[in-house]
Scaffold this motif. Sequence first.
Motif, PDB file in Angstrom:
ATOM      1  N   GLU A   1       0.820  -1.208   0.000  1.00  0.00           N
ATOM      2  CA  GLU A   1       0.000   0.000   0.000  1.00  0.00           C
ATOM      3  C   GLU A   1       0.855   1.259   0.000  1.00  0.00           C
ATOM      4  OE1 GLU A   1      -3.776   1.925   2.468  1.00  0.00           O
ATOM      5  OE2 GLU A   1      -2.827   0.063   3.141  1.00  0.00           O
ATOM      6  N   ASN A   2       0.529   2.181  -0.910  1.00  0.00           N
ATOM      7  CA  ASN A   2       1.211   3.467  -1.050  1.00  0.00           C
ATOM      8  C   ASN A   2       2.672   3.330  -1.487  1.00  0.00           C
ATOM      9  OD1 ASN A   2      -1.133   4.865  -0.157  1.00  0.00           O
ATOM     10  ND2 ASN A   2      -0.535   4.476   1.973  1.00  0.00           N
ATOM     11  N   VAL A   3       3.087   2.137  -1.882  1.00  0.00           N
ATOM     12  CA  VAL A   3       4.463   1.925  -2.334  1.00  0.00           C
ATOM     13  C   VAL A   3       4.487   1.448  -3.778  1.00  0.00           C
ATOM     14  CG1 VAL A   3       6.620   0.675  -1.955  1.00  0.00           C
ATOM     15  CG2 VAL A   3       5.257   1.429   0.002  1.00  0.00           C
ATOM     16  N   GLY A   4       3.821   0.313  -4.045  1.00  0.00           N
ATOM     17  CA  GLY A   4       3.794  -0.189  -5.410  1.00  0.00           C
ATOM     18  C   GLY A   4       3.470  -1.669  -5.468  1.00  0.00           C
ATOM     19  N   THR A   5       3.475  -2.190  -6.686  1.00  0.00           N
ATOM     20  CA  THR A   5       3.187  -3.599  -6.934  1.00  0.00           C
ATOM     21  C   THR A   5       4.387  -4.229  -7.615  1.00  0.00           C
ATOM     22  OG1 THR A   5       0.827  -3.139  -7.187  1.00  0.00           O
ATOM     23  CG2 THR A   5       1.629  -5.216  -8.078  1.00  0.00           C
TER      24      THR A   5
ATOM     25  N   LYS B   1       5.758  -1.747 -10.509  1.00  0.00           N
ATOM     26  CA  LYS B   1       4.900  -0.600 -10.811  1.00  0.00           C
ATOM     27  C   LYS B   1       4.781   0.234  -9.552  1.00  0.00           C
ATOM     28  CE  LYS B   1       1.731   1.972 -12.885  1.00  0.00           C
ATOM     29  NZ  LYS B   1       2.065   2.911 -13.978  1.00  0.00           N
ATOM     30  N   SER B   2       5.342   1.435  -9.571  1.00  0.00           N
ATOM     31  CA  SER B   2       5.333   2.278  -8.384  1.00  0.00           C
ATOM     32  C   SER B   2       3.971   2.919  -8.174  1.00  0.00           C
ATOM     33  CB  SER B   2       6.398   3.365  -8.503  1.00  0.00           C
ATOM     34  OG  SER B   2       6.366   4.220  -7.370  1.00  0.00           O
ATOM     35  N   ALA B   3       3.626   3.131  -6.910  1.00  0.00           N
ATOM     36  CA  ALA B   3       2.406   3.855  -6.553  1.00  0.00           C
ATOM     37  C   ALA B   3       2.712   5.285  -6.163  1.00  0.00           C
ATOM     38  CB  ALA B   3       1.700   3.145  -5.395  1.00  0.00           C
ATOM     39  N   ARG B   4       4.000   5.670  -6.221  1.00  0.00           N
ATOM     40  CA  ARG B   4       4.413   6.996  -5.781  1.00  0.00           C
ATOM     41  C   ARG B   4       4.741   7.866  -6.986  1.00  0.00           C
ATOM     42  NH1 ARG B   4       8.363   4.682  -1.044  1.00  0.00           N
ATOM     43  NH2 ARG B   4       9.164   3.547  -2.825  1.00  0.00           N
TER      44      ARG B   4
END
Length: 209
Positions: free
Chosen positions: A47-51, A67-70
């Motif tokens: 969560e809030n970091v990536g997959t 895949k970054s979430a940031r």
Amino acid sequence: GGIRTMDANEPTPPSWLAHVIVDDVTAAVSKITGAGGKVHMPATTMENVGTFAVTADPTGGVFAPWKSARPGEEVERIGPPALFTFAWDELMTTDPAAASAFYQKVFGWTPHAVDMGGGQMYTLLHREGVKTPKGDPASAGGIMQSPPEVPHSFWLPYVHVDNTDSLCERAARLGATITVPPTDIPNVGRFACWMDPQQASIAVLQMPR
């Protein structure tokens, strides 16, 4: 980069894990398995970091589609890497031809063979349609035949440094085993490789000024 504690089911000994930025990790994993690769850890979201997932090419080289979430973490880097940041990734593999075909099929990286002299070949993985600031093809990394004494495949990360010789001396004092002493590569720079006290391999590269 980062460091985490390994668990009992890790597919490799202590090592640096190369990450490849993708648009969709699940789709990338499908391409990887379709091209003969393996999945050691399925797509996982922090969560809030990536997959990411932990996968391997058919020769055993382990890497992670990411895949970054940031925001901002996937911005294209322009120009040379900053000092003491990762600058290059190199696959030492038991089968360069099979590895080249795999990465071209999965990521569209076009193999370009370069004669390093003495009968040694090096394969650059050109990124389709991407150029360096000088107008040369931009590469995602390189591929080399692993030496006979290393009967497995692995991705070796390089760190851009200001003085390869002094860094090797410091690493040795801190318990590293130097596996390739400081060596000049014409038109590239001066590099060296070592294993840290937990035997994770890493390389450093001093670029020409």
